[in-house]
Design a protein around this motif. Structure first.
Motif, PDB file in Angstrom:
ATOM      1  N   TYR A 105      -1.507 -26.913  36.307  1.00 12.43           N
ATOM      2  CA  TYR A 105      -0.126 -26.030  35.990  1.00 12.43           C
ATOM      3  C   TYR A 105      -0.596 -25.044  35.009  1.00 12.43           C
ATOM      4  N   LEU A 106      -0.261 -23.841  35.115  1.00  7.30           N
ATOM      5  CA  LEU A 106      -0.782 -22.741  34.241  1.00  7.30           C
ATOM      6  C   LEU A 106       0.660 -22.299  33.360  1.00  7.30           C
ATOM      7  N   ASP A 107       0.630 -22.567  32.148  1.00  7.93           N
ATOM      8  CA  ASP A 107       1.625 -22.863  31.398  1.00  7.93           C
ATOM      9  C   ASP A 107       1.717 -21.706  30.367  1.00  7.93           C
ATOM     10  N   GLY A 108       2.510 -20.291  30.356  1.00  5.97           N
ATOM     11  CA  GLY A 108       2.368 -19.356  29.521  1.00  5.97           C
ATOM     12  C   GLY A 108       3.529 -18.383  29.658  1.00  5.97           C
ATOM     13  N   GLY A 109       3.838 -17.521  28.858  1.00  5.95           N
ATOM     14  CA  GLY A 109       4.686 -16.544  29.021  1.00  5.95           C
ATOM     15  C   GLY A 109       4.210 -15.503  29.986  1.00  5.95           C
ATOM     16  N   TYR A 110       5.317 -14.783  30.252  1.00  8.80           N
ATOM     17  CA  TYR A 110       5.063 -13.513  31.364  1.00  8.80           C
ATOM     18  C   TYR A 110       4.008 -12.586  30.794  1.00  8.80           C
ATOM     19  N   GLY A 111       3.114 -12.198  31.730  1.00 10.77           N
ATOM     20  CA  GLY A 111       2.136 -11.010  31.325  1.00 10.77           C
ATOM     21  C   GLY A 111       1.062 -11.585  30.601  1.00 10.77           C
ATOM     22  N   VAL A 112       0.694 -12.701  30.539  1.00 11.20           N
ATOM     23  CA  VAL A 112      -0.646 -13.266  29.746  1.00 11.20           C
ATOM     24  C   VAL A 112      -1.742 -13.440  31.051  1.00 11.20           C
ATOM     25  N   GLY A 113      -1.411 -13.259  32.437  1.00  8.62           N
ATOM     26  CA  GLY A 113      -2.302 -13.198  33.373  1.00  8.62           C
ATOM     27  C   GLY A 113      -2.228 -14.378  34.130  1.00  8.62           C
ATOM     28  N   LYS A 114      -1.349 -15.110  34.189  1.00  3.71           N
ATOM     29  CA  LYS A 114      -0.954 -16.359  35.081  1.00  3.71           C
ATOM     30  C   LYS A 114      -1.672 -15.997  36.642  1.00  3.71           C
ATOM     31  N   THR A 115      -0.793 -15.205  37.177  1.00  7.30           N
ATOM     32  CA  THR A 115      -0.866 -14.741  38.331  1.00  7.30           C
ATOM     33  C   THR A 115      -2.579 -14.350  38.826  1.00  7.30           C
ATOM     34  N   HIS A 116      -2.931 -13.612  37.792  1.00 10.76           N
ATOM     35  CA  HIS A 116      -4.379 -13.060  37.957  1.00 10.76           C
ATOM     36  C   HIS A 116      -5.175 -14.464  38.207  1.00 10.76           C
ATOM     37  N   LEU A 117      -5.199 -15.415  37.091  1.00  9.67           N
ATOM     38  CA  LEU A 117      -5.866 -16.592  37.099  1.00  9.67           C
ATOM     39  C   LEU A 117      -5.747 -17.502  38.576  1.00  9.67           C
ATOM     40  N   LEU A 118      -4.316 -17.539  38.979  1.00  9.45           N
ATOM     41  CA  LEU A 118      -3.916 -18.510  40.054  1.00  9.45           C
ATOM     42  C   LEU A 118      -4.660 -17.700  41.268  1.00  9.45           C
ATOM     43  N   ALA A 119      -4.608 -16.298  41.414  1.00 10.86           N
ATOM     44  CA  ALA A 119      -5.142 -15.497  42.515  1.00 10.86           C
ATOM     45  C   ALA A 119      -6.778 -15.824  42.462  1.00 10.86           C
ATOM     46  N   SER A 120      -7.348 -15.799  41.202  1.00 13.23           N
ATOM     47  CA  SER A 120      -8.828 -16.097  41.095  1.00 13.23           C
ATOM     48  C   SER A 120      -9.334 -17.369  41.481  1.00 13.23           C
ATOM     49  N   LEU A 121      -8.192 -18.373  41.355  1.00 16.96           N
ATOM     50  CA  LEU A 121      -8.615 -19.809  41.700  1.00 16.96           C
ATOM     51  C   LEU A 121      -8.685 -19.946  43.107  1.00 16.96           C
ATOM     52  N   TRP A 122      -7.763 -19.149  43.966  1.00 15.00           N
ATOM     53  CA  TRP A 122      -7.432 -18.978  45.354  1.00 15.00           C
ATOM     54  C   TRP A 122      -8.964 -18.592  45.877  1.00 15.00           C
ATOM     55  N   HIS A 123      -9.226 -17.197  45.309  1.00 11.11           N
ATOM     56  CA  HIS A 123     -10.688 -16.582  45.650  1.00 11.11           C
ATOM     57  C   HIS A 123     -11.905 -17.431  45.508  1.00 11.11           C
ATOM     58  N   ALA A 124     -11.923 -18.080  44.358  1.00 13.77           N
ATOM     59  CA  ALA A 124     -12.864 -19.187  43.709  1.00 13.77           C
ATOM     60  C   ALA A 124     -13.094 -20.458  44.765  1.00 13.77           C
ATOM     61  N   THR A 125     -12.132 -20.919  45.311  1.00 11.35           N
ATOM     62  CA  THR A 125     -12.467 -22.206  45.800  1.00 11.35           C
ATOM     63  C   THR A 125     -13.013 -21.996  47.156  1.00 11.35           C
ATOM     64  N   PRO A 126     -14.168 -22.661  47.517  1.00 10.18           N
ATOM     65  CA  PRO A 126     -14.992 -22.487  48.589  1.00 10.18           C
ATOM     66  C   PRO A 126     -14.571 -23.249  50.003  1.00 10.18           C
ATOM     67  N   ALA A 127     -13.609 -22.349  50.468  1.00 15.78           N
ATOM     68  CA  ALA A 127     -13.008 -22.537  51.837  1.00 15.78           C
ATOM     69  C   ALA A 127     -12.751 -21.377  52.443  1.00 15.78           C
ATOM     70  N   GLU A 128     -12.437 -21.432  53.790  1.00 13.03           N
ATOM     71  CA  GLU A 128     -12.022 -20.546  54.480  1.00 13.03           C
ATOM     72  C   GLU A 128     -10.740 -19.914  54.119  1.00 13.03           C
ATOM     73  N   PRO A 129     -10.364 -18.731  54.255  1.00 13.41           N
ATOM     74  CA  PRO A 129      -8.995 -18.416  53.743  1.00 13.41           C
ATOM     75  C   PRO A 129      -7.990 -18.991  54.633  1.00 13.41           C
ATOM     76  N   SER A 130      -8.167 -19.407  55.903  1.00 19.76           N
ATOM     77  CA  SER A 130      -6.934 -20.034  56.689  1.00 19.76           C
ATOM     78  C   SER A 130      -6.874 -21.433  56.072  1.00 19.76           C
ATOM     79  N   LEU A 131      -7.784 -22.087  55.319  1.00 20.49           N
ATOM     80  CA  LEU A 131      -7.429 -23.347  54.674  1.00 20.49           C
ATOM     81  C   LEU A 131      -6.941 -23.179  53.289  1.00 20.49           C
TER      82      LEU A 131
END
Length: 367
Positions: A105-131
């Motif tokens: 759970y990414l805990d922080g105020g607006y504009g600290v980059g939580k969505t950037h980090l969440l999307a980076s986690l999605w991209h970095a996870t070694p799985a096909e996009p469909s998974l």
């Protein structure tokens, strides 16, 4: 084809500007599923493109933890990456996962980059996009509404990772619904990652909500490791103030000269949003290259304000610049709204619309 113009002038598009008010999109359920990926603004973000504030060590620490979390998701479900039915039928069930937290759970105020980090986690996870699935809380509840609860469980249970941005703690009914859904997905071996809003009445600085989040999801709390991310709103870090609004003539001319731009009267657009379900606001902006608004004024009530927040999120996700006349965006919401339970949402909308207003400055010719 554009008409000819005098020397030194930009060609003016012949097409009449689009109007968001003339659109009433219908979004089929399969599109809701297919679009559960990071929005266009976050297509290319990675952990390496996140720039931690040197004065906020928690930002660097969050990157390291999330990189390790993503790496730990590799391999466990590789055998389930065969052809998927649309509803996940006939697909191997995800294997049981190792003990310990299977969520962050990414805990922080607006504009600290939580969505950037969440999307980076999605991209970095070694799985096909469909998974892997990525969506806002609202998009997830819309999916349940479109498919039904059991079908949503079947659709997502074979995934390696589910990322939920802006978990809506201010809606108790939906919170229970999604918490129950997440419990089913955890049982199926799906890893979770989330960010959230604050609860009504939890004003303070409107910044940290980990205790609220973990309490509201109750039995799921043991599955989440909170990562606190301190910092200021990066959209204003070292940047100039939002540009002053333009006049109606400048906005109208820019809309006429910009291929794919929309042009709407702001009060009329607010009325139109009431007739379009928020799950369709993304589709409302399909193909729109810029949103031009005249007569921006304070929103009249909270229901209207919350709809505008959703539209602002969809425009920001898609990097659609917003050019406006009337009042500046920091005057959209009343003092009462900015002190109420949805305070954080309104400040996020102001922040995002301000960023999009900066992006729109080049649409106006100064000559």
């Amino acid at each position: 084809m554009s008409s000819s113009s005098s020397a030194g002038e930009s060609p003016i598009a012949e097409a009449t500007p689009l109007s968001l008010c003339s659109r009433e999109p219908r979004v089929p359920a399969d599109r809701l599923v297919a679009e559960m990926v990071p929005p266009p603004r976050f297509d290319s973000v990675r952990f390496g493109t996140y720039i931690p504030d040197p004065n906020q060590p928690s930002q660097t620490e969050a990157v390291h933890v999330l990189e390790s979390f993503a790496a730990g998701l590799g391999g466990a479900q590789a055998a389930g990456s065969g052809r998927r039915g649309f509803f996940g039928l006939g697909r191997p069930k995800a294997p049981k996962t190792p003990a310990g937290p299977r969520g962050v759970y990414l805990d922080g105020g607006y504009g600290v980059g939580k969505t950037h980090l969440l999307a980076s986690l999605w991209h970095a996870t070694p799985a096909e996009p469909s998974l892997k699935a990525f969506g806002t809380f609202v998009e997830l509840t819309n999916l349940v509404g479109a498919l039904g609860f059991q079908q949503t469980v079947q659709t997502l249970s074979g995934h390696r990772l589910l990322c939920i941005d802006e978990f809506e703690l201010d809606d108790p009914g939906d919170t229970v619904l999604v918490s129950t859904l997440l419990g089913k997905l955890v049982d199926a071996g799906v890893a979770l990652a989330a960010t959230s809003n604050t609860l009504p009445g939890k004003l303070g600085e409107g910044r940290f909500a980990a205790a609220d989040f973990l309490r509201e999801i109750q039995g799921l709390s043991a599955h989440f490791r909170p990562l606190r991310i301190d910092g200021e709103d990066y959209r204003h870090r070292g940047l100039p103030e939002a540009p002053a609004p333009f006049d109606d003539e400048q906005v109208t001319r820019a809309a006429q000269e910009t291929a794919g731009a929309s042009l709407d009267d702001f009060p009329r657009l607010l009325e139109h949003l009431a007739r379009v379900h928020p799950s369709r606001y993304g589709a409302l902006t399909d193909g729109v290259t810029a949103v031009c608004l005249t007569d921006v004024r304070p929103v009249p009530d909270q229901s209207t304000a919350l709809r505008l927040v959703v539209l602002a999120d969809r425009l920001y996700d898609r990097e659609v610049p917003v050019l406006a006349s009337g009042l500046p965006f920091d005057q959209l919401f009343s003092e009462e709204m900015l002190k109420g339970g949805y305070r954080k949402k309104y400040f996020r909308a102001i922040s995002r619309l301000t960023a999009l207003a900066r992006d729109a400055k080049d649409l106006v010719r100064t000559a």
